[in-house]
Write a protein that holds these residues in place. Structure first.
Motif, PDB file in Angstrom:
ATOM      1  N   SER A   3       0.830  -1.202   0.000  1.00 26.49           N
ATOM      2  CA  SER A   3       0.000   0.000   0.000  1.00 26.49           C
ATOM      3  C   SER A   3       0.866   1.255   0.000  1.00 26.49           C
ATOM      4  CB  SER A   3      -0.923   0.000   1.218  1.00 26.49           C
ATOM      5  OG  SER A   3      -1.769  -1.130   1.203  1.00 26.49           O
ATOM      6  N   ILE A   7       1.603   4.556  -2.909  1.00 31.32           N
ATOM      7  CA  ILE A   7       1.717   5.986  -2.624  1.00 31.32           C
ATOM      8  C   ILE A   7       3.094   6.496  -3.023  1.00 31.32           C
ATOM      9  CG2 ILE A   7       1.608   7.716  -0.793  1.00 31.32           C
ATOM     10  CD1 ILE A   7      -0.237   5.757   0.717  1.00 31.32           C
ATOM     11  N   GLY A 259      -1.388  10.261  -6.726  1.00 32.03           N
ATOM     12  CA  GLY A 259      -1.064   9.791  -5.381  1.00 32.03           C
ATOM     13  C   GLY A 259      -2.277   9.787  -4.473  1.00 32.03           C
ATOM     14  N   GLY A 262      -4.528   6.929  -5.263  1.00 30.05           N
ATOM     15  CA  GLY A 262      -3.938   5.695  -4.758  1.00 30.05           C
ATOM     16  C   GLY A 262      -4.186   5.517  -3.272  1.00 30.05           C
ATOM     17  N   VAL A 263      -4.059   6.603  -2.499  1.00 26.05           N
ATOM     18  CA  VAL A 263      -4.303   6.519  -1.059  1.00 26.05           C
ATOM     19  C   VAL A 263      -5.765   6.179  -0.787  1.00 26.05           C
ATOM     20  CG1 VAL A 263      -4.331   7.816   1.085  1.00 26.05           C
ATOM     21  CG2 VAL A 263      -2.423   8.063  -0.479  1.00 26.05           C
ATOM     22  N   THR A 266      -6.551   2.605  -1.704  1.00 29.85           N
ATOM     23  CA  THR A 266      -5.962   1.669  -0.740  1.00 29.85           C
ATOM     24  C   THR A 266      -6.788   1.598   0.538  1.00 29.85           C
ATOM     25  OG1 THR A 266      -3.741   2.073  -1.605  1.00 29.85           O
ATOM     26  CG2 THR A 266      -3.894   1.185   0.621  1.00 29.85           C
ATOM     27  N   SER A 299      -3.990   5.791   7.453  1.00 30.83           N
ATOM     28  CA  SER A 299      -3.839   6.498   6.184  1.00 30.83           C
ATOM     29  C   SER A 299      -2.672   7.476   6.230  1.00 30.83           C
ATOM     30  CB  SER A 299      -5.135   7.237   5.844  1.00 30.83           C
ATOM     31  OG  SER A 299      -4.992   7.986   4.652  1.00 30.83           O
ATOM     32  N   SER A 303       0.842   7.287   4.166  1.00 32.52           N
ATOM     33  CA  SER A 303       1.239   8.436   3.353  1.00 32.52           C
ATOM     34  C   SER A 303       2.633   8.913   3.720  1.00 32.52           C
ATOM     35  CB  SER A 303       0.224   9.572   3.536  1.00 32.52           C
ATOM     36  OG  SER A 303      -1.057   9.174   3.117  1.00 32.52           O
ATOM     37  N   GLY A 306       5.099   6.254   2.425  1.00 31.67           N
ATOM     38  CA  GLY A 306       5.151   6.342   0.973  1.00 31.67           C
ATOM     39  C   GLY A 306       5.760   7.644   0.493  1.00 31.67           C
ATOM     40  N   ALA A 343       1.892  14.450   0.521  1.00 34.49           N
ATOM     41  CA  ALA A 343       1.490  13.062   0.771  1.00 34.49           C
ATOM     42  C   ALA A 343       0.627  12.963   2.030  1.00 34.49           C
ATOM     43  CB  ALA A 343       2.730  12.176   0.895  1.00 34.49           C
ATOM     44  N   GLY A 347      -3.080  12.072   1.826  1.00 35.04           N
ATOM     45  CA  GLY A 347      -3.403  10.864   2.579  1.00 35.04           C
ATOM     46  C   GLY A 347      -4.509  11.106   3.584  1.00 35.04           C
TER      47      GLY A 347
END
Length: 370
Positions: A3, A7, A259, A262-263, A266, A299, A303, A306, A343, A347
């Motif tokens: 996961s 990110i 990004g 993607g978060v 996930t 989360s 983040s 990642g 991020a 996130g």
């Protein structure tokens, strides 16, 4: 880890896009800077009746006191002197070369380099020593001067101590014989007035400096002073900068959006796969707030991990690509710090909905999903 890797790829894309774009921009800036975007020249102009006006003897020092000016150098034409390889050449067969009295700061100011020999120094500037421009050396048949190489400049013999490479920013120096300011005055009867003053200034203040150069060089007759315009390379540099700024903003936003998606993806999948855990925790007394906090914290942690990995990956990609292209490697500090911050922000926003969704699951419904 998978996961966080998703990110990291989004953040790495953002950092790599910014880093490669800035590296390309730095390469472009370096090339345009070599064209003299911040070099201005000041020369005596003419009055309304067509008479040439000499610059004041203190013009160079007054220009040097302008705040944004970083370097100043001057040359003065010695119109009465002619150059010959030897005294056996007929006077009518002049080589057509100019004799210029030069300040010692001339090479760094105009970007000149010495191909052979050396430039004038505080000692040789007071004695009959000369440095030849690239074209002047070719016309005189001097490729590599020795300590015994002499030319005839006006009434005196001068020892050639160096030969310049072609000067792209001041091509008039290529056909010139450059001598020291002091020896020009004592031997060649130079009047001490500069005919060209080369001025380097901060690139962001070129127009401001140009606006005051004439009045600074000759306060009594600023209208009789000719000041060069900023080069077209400066306009090209600014246009390229504006274009690249827009490109960076667009590509960075796209990478950041990737990004964020993607978060969110996930965390939504995490909620769907962990409904049994959510139901068990709720049955054991966990509140909705605690469930929201758990998934939001997860989360943010994903983040952060990642984002850190993405920064390192993006910097490595930038370094590898820039090295392959022969560019300077530039990864702005704000890009690395902003990537981690972005991020965390993305996130948090991406994990907010899944956290709320997890908290809204009824314990019976969540347990029934098992």
């Amino acid at each position: 880890m998978l996961s966080a890797l998703g990110i990291a790829i989004g953040i790495a894309a953002m950092v790599a896009v910014v880093g490669i774009s800035f590296s390309s921009r730095r390469q472009l800036d370096d090339r345009l800077a070599a064209l003299g975007t911040n070099l201005l020249t000041v020369a005596p102009g003419q009055t309304v009746d067509g008479q040439r006006v000499a610059l004041p003897a203190e013009a160079e020092s007054m220009i040097g006191r302008i705040g944004p000016v970083t370097a100043v150098a001057a040359v003065g034409a010695v119109d009465t002197a002619r150059v010959y390889r030897t005294d056996r050449i007929p006077k009518a067969e002049s080589s057509g070369l100019a004799v210029l009295a030069a300040r010692l700061s001339l090479p760094p100011t105009v970007g000149a380099t010495v191909r052979v020999g050396t430039w004038l120094n505080a000692a040789t500037a007071r004695y009959p020593a000369a440095v030849l421009g690239a074209t002047a050396a070719a016309r005189l048949g001097i490729g590599r001067p020795s300590p015994l190489t002499e030319i005839l400049v006006g009434p005196a013999r001068f020892t050639v101590v160096g030969v310049l490479d072609p000067v792209a920013l001041a091509p008039e120096l290529d056909t010139a014989v450059l001598v020291g300011w002091d020896v020009a005055a004592t031997v060649l009867h130079f009047d001490g007035h500069a005919t060209t003053v080369y001025t380097r200034c901060r690139e962001d203040r070129v127009e401001a400096v140009r606006a005051v150069l004439a009045a600074t060089a000759d306060p009594r007759a600023p209208g009789a002073v000719a000041v060069s315009k900023p080069s077209d390379a400066l306009a090209a540099r600014r246009a390229a900068g504006e274009t690249l700024d827009g490109l960076l903003l667009g590509l960075g936003a796209v990478a950041l959006l990737v990004g964020g998606v993607g978060v969110a993806n996930t965390m939504v999948i995490s909620v769907l796969e962990r409904r049994a855990e959510i139901g068990l925790r709720r049955a054991l007394g966990a509140t909705r707030g605690q469930i929201r906090l758990q998934f939001l914290a997860e989360s943010l942690l994903l983040s952060a991990l990642g984002g850190g990995a993405g920064v390192l990956l993006g910097a490595a990609v930038t370094a590898g690509y820039a090295a392959g292209q022969g560019w300077p490697v530039v990864v702005p500090a704000w890009a690395t710090a902003g990537a981690v911050g972005a991020a965390l922000l993305v996130g948090g926003l991406g994990g907010l909905y899944p956290a709320i969704r997890a908290a809204r699951l009824a314990p019976i419904e969540a347990l029934a999903a098992t």
